[in-house]
Scaffold this active site. Structure first.
Site, PDB file in Angstrom:
ATOM      1  N   GLY A  20       0.822  -1.208   0.000  1.00  0.00           N
ATOM      2  CA  GLY A  20       0.000   0.000   0.000  1.00  0.00           C
ATOM      3  C   GLY A  20       0.856   1.259   0.000  1.00  0.00           C
ATOM      4  O   GLY A  20       0.539   2.229   0.675  1.00  0.00           O
ATOM      5  N   ASN A  22       1.254   3.467  -2.243  1.00  0.00           N
ATOM      6  CA  ASN A  22       0.842   4.534  -3.173  1.00  0.00           C
ATOM      7  C   ASN A  22       0.143   5.698  -2.489  1.00  0.00           C
ATOM      8  O   ASN A  22      -0.107   6.721  -3.119  1.00  0.00           O
ATOM      9  CB  ASN A  22      -0.083   3.965  -4.259  1.00  0.00           C
ATOM     10  CG  ASN A  22      -1.374   3.424  -3.678  1.00  0.00           C
ATOM     11  OD1 ASN A  22      -1.372   2.347  -3.096  1.00  0.00           O
ATOM     12  ND2 ASN A  22      -2.455   4.160  -3.809  1.00  0.00           N
ATOM     13  N   GLY A  24      -0.992   7.825   1.535  1.00  0.00           N
ATOM     14  CA  GLY A  24      -0.935   7.963   2.981  1.00  0.00           C
ATOM     15  C   GLY A  24       0.430   7.677   3.596  1.00  0.00           C
ATOM     16  O   GLY A  24       1.475   8.028   3.050  1.00  0.00           O
ATOM     17  N   GLY A  26       2.033   4.988   3.884  1.00  0.00           N
ATOM     18  CA  GLY A  26       2.883   4.128   3.050  1.00  0.00           C
ATOM     19  C   GLY A  26       3.638   4.928   2.003  1.00  0.00           C
ATOM     20  O   GLY A  26       4.837   4.717   1.776  1.00  0.00           O
ATOM     21  N   SER A 150      -1.830   0.227  15.805  1.00  0.00           N
ATOM     22  CA  SER A 150      -2.623   1.446  15.950  1.00  0.00           C
ATOM     23  C   SER A 150      -2.940   1.713  17.412  1.00  0.00           C
ATOM     24  O   SER A 150      -3.050   0.777  18.219  1.00  0.00           O
ATOM     25  CB  SER A 150      -3.929   1.283  15.178  1.00  0.00           C
ATOM     26  OG  SER A 150      -4.809   2.346  15.478  1.00  0.00           O
ATOM     27  N   TYR A 175     -12.194  -2.726  12.761  1.00  0.00           N
ATOM     28  CA  TYR A 175     -10.906  -2.027  12.637  1.00  0.00           C
ATOM     29  C   TYR A 175     -10.015  -2.281  13.849  1.00  0.00           C
ATOM     30  O   TYR A 175      -8.868  -2.699  13.703  1.00  0.00           O
ATOM     31  CB  TYR A 175     -11.107  -0.518  12.432  1.00  0.00           C
ATOM     32  CG  TYR A 175      -9.769   0.166  12.210  1.00  0.00           C
ATOM     33  CD1 TYR A 175      -9.051  -0.044  11.032  1.00  0.00           C
ATOM     34  CD2 TYR A 175      -9.197   0.968  13.198  1.00  0.00           C
ATOM     35  CE1 TYR A 175      -7.807   0.543  10.840  1.00  0.00           C
ATOM     36  CE2 TYR A 175      -7.954   1.553  13.010  1.00  0.00           C
ATOM     37  CZ  TYR A 175      -7.259   1.347  11.829  1.00  0.00           C
ATOM     38  OH  TYR A 175      -6.021   1.910  11.634  1.00  0.00           O
TER      39      TYR A 175
HETATM   40  N1  LIG Z   1      -3.473   7.336   9.581  1.00  0.00           N
HETATM   41  C1  LIG Z   1      -3.500   7.009  10.871  1.00  0.00           C
HETATM   42  O1  LIG Z   1      -3.739   7.842  11.766  1.00  0.00           O
HETATM   43  C2  LIG Z   1      -3.217   5.594  11.289  1.00  0.00           C
HETATM   44  C3  LIG Z   1      -3.284   5.295  12.643  1.00  0.00           C
HETATM   45  C4  LIG Z   1      -3.000   3.997  13.063  1.00  0.00           C
HETATM   46  C5  LIG Z   1      -2.666   3.040  12.137  1.00  0.00           C
HETATM   47  N2  LIG Z   1      -2.626   3.350  10.818  1.00  0.00           N
HETATM   48  C6  LIG Z   1      -2.281   2.278   9.883  1.00  0.00           C
HETATM   49  O2  LIG Z   1      -1.331   2.738   8.934  1.00  0.00           O
HETATM   50  C7  LIG Z   1      -1.559   2.102   7.667  1.00  0.00           C
HETATM   51  C8  LIG Z   1      -1.734   3.157   6.590  1.00  0.00           C
HETATM   52  O3  LIG Z   1      -2.821   3.997   6.940  1.00  0.00           O
HETATM   53  P1  LIG Z   1      -3.147   5.321   6.125  1.00  0.00           P
HETATM   54  O4  LIG Z   1      -3.781   6.265   7.062  1.00  0.00           O
HETATM   55  O5  LIG Z   1      -1.964   5.726   5.347  1.00  0.00           O
HETATM   56  O6  LIG Z   1      -4.281   4.763   5.141  1.00  0.00           O
HETATM   57  P2  LIG Z   1      -4.650   5.194   3.629  1.00  0.00           P
HETATM   58  O7  LIG Z   1      -4.194   6.578   3.353  1.00  0.00           O
HETATM   59  O8  LIG Z   1      -6.094   4.856   3.458  1.00  0.00           O
HETATM   60  O9  LIG Z   1      -3.761   4.205   2.748  1.00  0.00           O
HETATM   61  C9  LIG Z   1      -4.017   2.842   2.784  1.00  0.00           C
HETATM   62  C10 LIG Z   1      -3.167   2.160   1.742  1.00  0.00           C
HETATM   63  O10 LIG Z   1      -3.477   0.757   1.781  1.00  0.00           O
HETATM   64  C11 LIG Z   1      -3.825   0.346   0.463  1.00  0.00           C
HETATM   65  N3  LIG Z   1      -4.741  -0.793   0.439  1.00  0.00           N
HETATM   66  C12 LIG Z   1      -6.008  -0.867   0.935  1.00  0.00           C
HETATM   67  N4  LIG Z   1      -6.542  -2.082   0.635  1.00  0.00           N
HETATM   68  C13 LIG Z   1      -5.610  -2.762  -0.076  1.00  0.00           C
HETATM   69  C14 LIG Z   1      -5.571  -4.044  -0.676  1.00  0.00           C
HETATM   70  N5  LIG Z   1      -6.626  -4.876  -0.636  1.00  0.00           N
HETATM   71  N6  LIG Z   1      -4.453  -4.431  -1.307  1.00  0.00           N
HETATM   72  C15 LIG Z   1      -3.369  -3.601  -1.369  1.00  0.00           C
HETATM   73  N7  LIG Z   1      -3.353  -2.368  -0.845  1.00  0.00           N
HETATM   74  C16 LIG Z   1      -4.461  -1.949  -0.195  1.00  0.00           C
HETATM   75  C17 LIG Z   1      -4.466   1.573  -0.169  1.00  0.00           C
HETATM   76  O11 LIG Z   1      -4.475   1.431  -1.572  1.00  0.00           O
HETATM   77  P3  LIG Z   1      -5.570   2.202  -2.483  1.00  0.00           P
HETATM   78  O12 LIG Z   1      -5.019   3.576  -2.717  1.00  0.00           O
HETATM   79  O13 LIG Z   1      -5.630   1.349  -3.709  1.00  0.00           O
HETATM   80  O14 LIG Z   1      -6.868   2.225  -1.715  1.00  0.00           O
HETATM   81  C18 LIG Z   1      -3.499   2.634   0.306  1.00  0.00           C
HETATM   82  O15 LIG Z   1      -2.316   2.626  -0.442  1.00  0.00           O
HETATM   83  C19 LIG Z   1      -2.798   1.220   7.852  1.00  0.00           C
HETATM   84  O16 LIG Z   1      -2.388  -0.090   8.139  1.00  0.00           O
HETATM   85  C20 LIG Z   1      -3.483   1.829   9.077  1.00  0.00           C
HETATM   86  O17 LIG Z   1      -4.274   0.896   9.787  1.00  0.00           O
HETATM   87  C21 LIG Z   1      -2.901   4.603  10.371  1.00  0.00           C
END
Ligand SMILES: NC(=O)c1ccc[n+]([C@@H]2O[C@H](COP(=O)([O-])OP(=O)(O)OC[C@H]3O[C@@H](n4cnc5c(N)ncnc54)[C@H](OP(=O)(O)O)[C@@H]3O)[C@@H](O)[C@H]2O)c1
Length: 307
Positions: A20, A22, A24, A26, A150, A175
């Site tokens: 992932g 691409n 956020g 990641g 998280s 979640y």
């Molecule tokens: N942001 C926060 O505050 C926070 C807090 C705690 C934990 N986290 C964890 O950090 C990680 C990233 O979070 P984020 O906030 O950056 O989320 P995000 O912006 O929604 O990005 C999620 C990424 O995962 C990809 N993804 C989703 N489903 C997928 C699948 N079936 N196969 C391959 N890739 C997939 C998405 O791809 P698409 O673009 O194709 O949808 C996107 O690249 C997650 O594991 C989240 O639980 C985040």
């Protein structure tokens, strides 16, 4: 040890794969690692979004070595193909298990195998990927697996008697349960790696509370609306951008002093520079780890013995 996210050590000899990558956290993990010289591999489900991210990193990081490879973590054939391709690489220094569904559906949904979709996305695909790709990490000195946990793990609980939430689905339970499971898996993997005398470490981290409206705009990657920026900025006191959230997995990949026993997160809990924190007792419990492991094996149809 003090860690300055703006002064990363040179890492030109490393290859790091980010699921992932691409969007956020990641994406910014990949961009920052590319800035330190790492060869980054973005494993993404959508080819166009993947190419936009590759182009953005090339635009923003001079001399970046970045490539994209397909991965849908809910599709076993796709997971297996990525694992195969990693086994063919000379080295894989780190696998960052970042892909996640952060806005789960209101109603319970399942993947093509009948597994609850949030668990499938946030845990099961990564479990299968690690089981299959581990030999690629084993032959790379000091390799690491980084699991994205998280803060939600502090607020929810893991239902081992109803892991797939067939009887008790809510989007929040899905979640928080999936993130607890990701942490339990990361810590249990670390225990099994140590018991097997492996050179690979499993680190569990969390990126605090990171929102896209607080994140710099990047063409083709992060273009929140004005309304989203406004709403997210109202929470500025306790949130940060995803670029800052990425500081945590970046440190987990690059800081040689870290071991799998720690739990890295922002110093201010929800925001700030990466510092060591404390995971919940439930996440660290060897008993819970031992009970969860066979459930993950069954649900992902993947036997996983760490040798
Ligand atoms: N942001 C926060 O505050 C926070 C807090 C705690 C934990 N986290 C964890 O950090 C990680 C990233 O979070 P984020 O906030 O950056 O989320 P995000 O912006 O929604 O990005 C999620 C990424 O995962 C990809 N993804 C989703 N489903 C997928 C699948 N079936 N196969 C391959 N890739 C997939 C998405 O791809 P698409 O673009 O194709 O949808 C996107 O690249 C997650 O594991 C989240 O639980 C985040």
């Amino acid at each position: 040890m003090a860690w300055d996210p703006a002064e990363l050590p040179d890492a030109h000899d490393r290859t790091v794969v980010i699921t992932g990558g691409n969007a956020g956290v990641g994406y910014f993990t990949a961009e920052q690692l590319a800035g330190a010289g790492v060869r980054v591999v973005l494993a993404c489900r959508d080819p166009e979004r993947a190419e936009s991210a590759v182009a953005a990193i090339r635009r923003r990081v001079r001399g970046a070595r970045v490539e994209a490879t397909p991965l849908d973590v809910t599709d076993r054939a796709s997971v297996d193909a990525l694992a195969e391709s990693l086994l063919e690489r000379e080295r894989v220094d780190a696998l960052v298990l970042n892909a996640g569904m952060v806005h789960p559906p209101r109603e319970r949904r399942t993947d093509r195998y009948g597994n609850e979709l949030v668990l499938s996305t946030n845990v099961l695909g990564h479990f299968r990927l690690v089981a299959r790709a581990l030999p690629a990490l084993e032959r790379t000195d000091g390799a690491r697996i980084v699991s994205l946990g998280s803060l939600a793990s502090r607020l929810g609980s893991l239902r081992l008697d109803d892991l797939q939430l067939e009887r008790s689905y809510t989007s929040w339970r899905a979640y928080s349960g999936s993130k607890i499971a990701a942490q339990v898996f990361g810590f249990e993997l670390e225990r099994r790696l140590r018991a097997a005398g492996s050179g690979v470490a499993s680190l569990v981290v969390h990126p605090g509370y990171s929102t896209s409206g607080r994140t710099p705009g990047v063409r083709g990657v992060n273009q929140p609306s004005r309304a989203k920026r406004f709403a997210d900025n109202l929470q500025a006191a306790w949130t940060q951008g995803k670029d800052h959230g990425a500081w945590v997995p970046v440190r987990a990949v690059l800081d040689p002093t870290l071991t799998g026993e720690g739990y890295l997160g922002p110093a201010g809990l929800t925001k700030g520079a990466p510092a060591s924190g404390r995971a919940t007792r439930a996440s660290r419990s060897p008993r819970t780890g031992a009970r969860l492991w066979p459930l993950l094996e069954a649900a992902s149809d993947q036997e996983f013995t760490v040798r």
